[in-house]
Design an enzyme around this catalytic site. Sequence first.
Site, PDB file in Angstrom:
ATOM      1  N   GLY A  56       0.860  -1.180   0.000  1.00  0.00           N
ATOM      2  CA  GLY A  56       0.000   0.000   0.000  1.00  0.00           C
ATOM      3  C   GLY A  56       0.893   1.226   0.000  1.00  0.00           C
ATOM      4  O   GLY A  56       1.840   1.313   0.796  1.00  0.00           O
ATOM      5  N   ALA A  57       0.576   2.170  -0.888  1.00  0.00           N
ATOM      6  CA  ALA A  57       1.501   3.288  -1.126  1.00  0.00           C
ATOM      7  C   ALA A  57       1.914   4.037   0.141  1.00  0.00           C
ATOM      8  O   ALA A  57       3.117   4.198   0.400  1.00  0.00           O
ATOM      9  CB  ALA A  57       0.880   4.230  -2.162  1.00  0.00           C
ATOM     10  N   ARG A  90      10.291  -1.003  -4.613  1.00  0.00           N
ATOM     11  CA  ARG A  90       9.093  -1.073  -5.453  1.00  0.00           C
ATOM     12  C   ARG A  90       9.027   0.218  -6.264  1.00  0.00           C
ATOM     13  O   ARG A  90       9.178   1.308  -5.705  1.00  0.00           O
ATOM     14  CB  ARG A  90       7.824  -1.255  -4.613  1.00  0.00           C
ATOM     15  CG  ARG A  90       7.787  -2.613  -3.906  1.00  0.00           C
ATOM     16  CD  ARG A  90       6.413  -2.948  -3.383  1.00  0.00           C
ATOM     17  NE  ARG A  90       5.474  -3.246  -4.457  1.00  0.00           N
ATOM     18  CZ  ARG A  90       4.160  -3.434  -4.240  1.00  0.00           C
ATOM     19  NH1 ARG A  90       3.663  -3.316  -3.033  1.00  0.00           N
ATOM     20  NH2 ARG A  90       3.352  -3.716  -5.251  1.00  0.00           N
ATOM     21  N   ASP A 252      -1.566   4.857  -6.247  1.00  0.00           N
ATOM     22  CA  ASP A 252      -0.135   4.732  -5.940  1.00  0.00           C
ATOM     23  C   ASP A 252       0.659   5.907  -6.484  1.00  0.00           C
ATOM     24  O   ASP A 252       1.764   6.176  -6.021  1.00  0.00           O
ATOM     25  CB  ASP A 252       0.414   3.423  -6.496  1.00  0.00           C
ATOM     26  CG  ASP A 252      -0.028   2.262  -5.629  1.00  0.00           C
ATOM     27  OD1 ASP A 252      -1.185   1.838  -5.759  1.00  0.00           O
ATOM     28  OD2 ASP A 252       0.778   1.808  -4.791  1.00  0.00           O
ATOM     29  N   ASN A 262      -3.171   2.848 -10.134  1.00  0.00           N
ATOM     30  CA  ASN A 262      -3.565   2.004  -8.991  1.00  0.00           C
ATOM     31  C   ASN A 262      -3.456   0.543  -9.444  1.00  0.00           C
ATOM     32  O   ASN A 262      -3.100   0.244 -10.601  1.00  0.00           O
ATOM     33  CB  ASN A 262      -4.989   2.372  -8.547  1.00  0.00           C
ATOM     34  CG  ASN A 262      -5.370   1.750  -7.226  1.00  0.00           C
ATOM     35  OD1 ASN A 262      -4.651   1.889  -6.236  1.00  0.00           O
ATOM     36  ND2 ASN A 262      -6.479   1.039  -7.182  1.00  0.00           N
TER      37      ASN A 262
HETATM   38  O1  MRU Z   1       0.641  -3.870  -4.633  1.00  0.00           O
HETATM   39  P1  MRU Z   1       0.008  -3.183  -3.466  1.00  0.00           P
HETATM   40  O2  MRU Z   1      -0.792  -4.093  -2.605  1.00  0.00           O
HETATM   41  O3  MRU Z   1       1.011  -2.358  -2.680  1.00  0.00           O
HETATM   42  O4  MRU Z   1      -1.014  -2.160  -4.132  1.00  0.00           O
HETATM   43  C1  MRU Z   1      -1.795  -1.333  -3.329  1.00  0.00           C
HETATM   44  C2  MRU Z   1      -2.765  -0.524  -4.088  1.00  0.00           C
HETATM   45  O5  MRU Z   1      -2.871  -0.600  -5.278  1.00  0.00           O
HETATM   46  C3  MRU Z   1      -3.571   0.478  -3.306  1.00  0.00           C
HETATM   47  O6  MRU Z   1      -4.814   0.680  -3.889  1.00  0.00           O
HETATM   48  C4  MRU Z   1      -2.807   1.792  -3.280  1.00  0.00           C
HETATM   49  O7  MRU Z   1      -1.520   1.616  -2.758  1.00  0.00           O
HETATM   50  C5  MRU Z   1      -3.503   2.826  -2.496  1.00  0.00           C
HETATM   51  S1  MRU Z   1      -3.418   2.388  -0.779  1.00  0.00           S
HETATM   52  C6  MRU Z   1      -3.964   3.456   0.247  1.00  0.00           C
END
Ligand code: MRU
Length: 376
Positions: A56-57, A90, A252, A262
């Site tokens: 999650g970002a 990432r 993201d 996203n």
């Molecule tokens: O690959 P991830 O699980 O890190 O991806 C997360 C997402 O796509 C979320 O929607 C995004 O980070 C927003 S979180 C508040």
Amino acid sequence: MAVSTQQNSLQTISCEEPLREVRIIDQTCLPHQLVYKCLNSLDEACEAITSMRVRGAPLIGITAAFGVYLALRNGDQEWEQACHRLRQTRPTAVNLHWALTRVSKHLAGLPAAEREPAALALARTLHQEDANSCSRIGDHGLRILQDLWEEKQRCRTGDALTSQRLNILTHCNAGWLATAQWGTALAPIYKAHAAGIPVHVWVDETRPRNQGASLTAWELGQQGIPHTLIVDNAGGHLMQHAQVDICLVGSDRTTAQGDVCNKIGTYLKALAAWDNQIPFYAALPVSTIDFSLMDGVREIPIEERAAQEVTHMTGLNALGEQASVLLTVPGTAVSNFGFDVTPARLLTGLITELGVVAASPQGLAELKVPKAKVEP
Ligand code: MRU
């Protein structure tokens, strides 16, 4: 407006006195086990981000800041090298670079002896700021859900079940597990539920890592929020049959023209929402805006992950043990893009901690965010 930052007692990441251990929820064990893991080194912080123990970002950014603290705590004064390593973990979420840019600027002028406590203090500050931002996103998003619910009650369309609840579709996990508290896309839902709006969430499973099935459904269940898990391809059908009132997703990386990057599959949901005139919002802290980019499709680096995430599925077997099964003919060619870009024109708006704005250069300018340069 008062900010209530505590949504539940669980902490995605923490570093408490007196031990000053960096403790995370290991999200790879959810939903079957709630496991905490201590991160003791820069290596472990990098591994936690890469392997998505934390994800999650916003949470990636916060973890990276704690990673720099861990490097310094272990006597490694090469904090710039630590930042460099963390940046490689990432590629898509800009919050990682945003957080590390803040850490770098903060540490740059300090004498060596002051860096470790300063890095810890800043990591804690970023954590608290994110909790505050997400709470405010929840307040702004709540108003949208309130208006929609009032409108729905006035119009009373659809079958009995559909008309008695506000149906929200979400993709991936943009809840408190992805942030310090509250989440982004789920924050308005938590606040709407608390305000007595009968919300019901359609949870996209979100292949290949299944953040919807494993994390969002778990989170919503913990909070007692009605939800239904659906396969990733079901959203369009539900929208055609008036089963979705609004889509709420996270981001993201958001560009200066309002394109939103996203989890892979978000774009297809936005297209279906557009075709069915369903409001589609992205909820994000301003730390997710990358003012150095305009055209998200061309310019945002899209993470590609291991083929095994697509060829295999992990879950509990009949003995209740975690197991991975192969779905494909061994050696099947695979592509595994982690994210996609939803162009600004498909978005109804952006819900930020500073307010709700149009997904456009003018909308983003209204936020009056200082456009600090974020190191790539
Ligand atoms: O690959 P991830 O699980 O890190 O991806 C997360 C997402 O796509 C979320 O929607 C995004 O980070 C927003 S979180 C508040």
